[in-house]
Design a protein around this motif. Sequence first.
Motif, mmCIF file in Angstrom:
data_model
loop_
_atom_site.group_PDB
_atom_site.id
_atom_site.type_symbol
_atom_site.label_atom_id
_atom_site.label_comp_id
_atom_site.label_asym_id
_atom_site.label_seq_id
_atom_site.Cartn_x
_atom_site.Cartn_y
_atom_site.Cartn_z
ATOM 1 N N UNK A 129 -8.612 -2.959 -2.451
ATOM 2 C CA UNK A 129 -8.259 -1.925 -1.361
ATOM 3 C C UNK A 129 -8.227 -2.424 0.066
ATOM 4 N N UNK A 130 -8.866 -3.144 0.119
ATOM 5 C CA UNK A 130 -7.914 -3.568 1.984
ATOM 6 C C UNK A 130 -6.481 -4.224 1.937
ATOM 7 N N UNK A 131 -5.423 -4.506 0.641
ATOM 8 C CA UNK A 131 -4.592 -4.272 1.413
ATOM 9 C C UNK A 131 -3.189 -3.382 1.055
ATOM 10 N N UNK A 132 -2.561 -3.101 2.220
ATOM 11 C CA UNK A 132 -1.729 -2.261 2.383
ATOM 12 C C UNK A 132 -0.429 -2.356 2.089
ATOM 13 N N UNK A 133 0.225 -3.872 2.013
ATOM 14 C CA UNK A 133 1.628 -4.080 1.655
ATOM 15 C C UNK A 133 1.487 -4.352 0.438
ATOM 16 N N UNK A 134 1.804 -2.845 -0.752
ATOM 17 C CA UNK A 134 1.934 -3.160 -2.052
ATOM 18 C C UNK A 134 2.752 -3.961 -2.496
ATOM 19 N N UNK A 135 3.711 -3.691 -1.912
ATOM 20 C CA UNK A 135 5.945 -3.651 -2.646
ATOM 21 C C UNK A 135 5.209 -5.392 -2.645
ATOM 22 N N UNK A 136 4.873 -5.731 -1.147
ATOM 23 C CA UNK A 136 4.882 -8.060 -1.310
ATOM 24 C C UNK A 136 4.263 -7.697 -2.267
ATOM 25 N N UNK B 32 11.263 -1.606 -0.530
ATOM 26 C CA UNK B 32 10.025 -2.459 -1.409
ATOM 27 C C UNK B 32 8.845 -3.720 -1.470
ATOM 28 N N UNK B 33 10.144 -3.904 -0.771
ATOM 29 C CA UNK B 33 9.288 -5.121 -0.048
ATOM 30 C C UNK B 33 8.330 -5.189 1.352
ATOM 31 N N UNK B 34 8.894 -4.160 1.609
ATOM 32 C CA UNK B 34 8.302 -3.211 3.284
ATOM 33 C C UNK B 34 7.610 -2.179 2.921
ATOM 34 N N UNK B 35 7.090 -1.900 1.715
ATOM 35 C CA UNK B 35 6.309 -0.838 1.464
ATOM 36 C C UNK B 35 4.797 -1.027 2.531
ATOM 37 N N UNK B 36 4.055 0.296 2.759
ATOM 38 C CA UNK B 36 3.113 -0.156 3.364
ATOM 39 C C UNK B 36 2.344 1.528 3.274
ATOM 40 N N UNK B 37 0.991 1.420 2.657
ATOM 41 C CA UNK B 37 0.299 2.626 2.307
ATOM 42 C C UNK B 37 -0.046 3.295 3.318
ATOM 43 N N UNK B 38 0.354 2.953 4.546
ATOM 44 C CA UNK B 38 -0.257 3.542 5.818
ATOM 45 C C UNK B 38 0.343 4.429 6.732
#
Length: 419
Positions: A276-283, A395-401
């Motif tokens: 839950x503390x990770x935001x760069x889900x693609x990586x 995709x590699x740079x995806x960030x949920x924030x």
Amino acid sequence: MDVSPIRESRDFRLLLGSSTVSMFGSVLTMVAVPYQMKQLTGSYVAVGLVSLAEFVPMVVFGLWGGAIADALDRRRIVILSEAGLCLTSALLMANALLLPRATQIPVLYVVAALAAGLNSLRRPSEQAIINRVLKLDQMGAAFAIQSLAGNAGMIVGPAIGGVVVVTLGPATSYGVDVATFVLSLVLLVRVGPVPPTGDASPASLRSLAQGVRYAVRRPDLMGTYLVDIAAMIFAFSNALYPFLADELHAPAALGLLYASGGIGSVIASLTSGWTGHVHRHGRAVIVAAAAWGAGVALASVMPSIWLMAAFLAVAGGADTISGVFRGTIWNQTIPDEYRGRLAGIELLSYSTGPMLGDARAGFLAQAGGARFSLGFGGLLCMGAVAAMAALLPRFRRYDARTDEHALAERARRADVAAT
């Protein structure tokens, strides 16, 4: 582990109970079908082709299941599909008990294909219901809980299934599966109706095409699908387990190999709070998928069944972490009116890979043996994941924030809650 979805949603509890019960029985059948085929033919290729027979109906019914999930009552679709799956297990039991050995082989292929189609018809509606009955910020937790329950079944089911099929025969395994489907249906009928939204598209080829176009326009979604497909095609090798158990002089421990991935997955799910503390889900998906391949490759050179199972458990844990982050991207960014159709595409991404992977494993084993197929597949997986990471920078740079789709879905949910 965040258990708020279980605590707060009655329908989620019922769906979780239903899927857990039916998973247990289905895993017994998953062990019994290749075991029965091995008994009947003794062929790597014949066992691997069971998965290939499941491929076409899984693709067709998965896509159509996604379309009807957005157009019809999702609960009704799940119940009817579950009843059909119960019937297929009954047919497998009758096949094992009543028909002569030579006749059993084509029936296994046909019924396995039918079961794959019905399961694919059900899964998009089942996942889309979850999206409707839970809050947006509970999606990652729900995926981890579902993974925990499913993989607990993947531990208990194969451990029992390996003993049952070896000692009592495939027909008994199929009979237990029938009983679990009946219990699952008792839980499913208590779930509340989940009708389509007011602006839902009727199920049609046009609506399917709309869903595909939506997915293609989003590189973050395409990355989740393509990385997982590549990882599974090259490293998934369940069809090899009956042969590996024989090579390691431990046929009675066949269930251990089937259960090992589930053991790693359960450990990963129970400790998943950190995700839950990770935001760069693609990586995170990329790293976890590469770790899956590495675990499989290392398992291939282990000298004992226990060490092989240990590295397969590592691989299973990595695969679950990849799934948590893929599921978070899907459920936090896809609008409800597309949720069923995209769930159908998701089903293809995480189901076609294992099916094709088993077929690939069978053909490679025919050429170089079971260990060669397992190890070379793991290495190919790592290379394919690295290639996908290089080819899909968004995709590699995806960030949920900061992702526009994640922000838009949060705003939409906030508007619905305000009204």
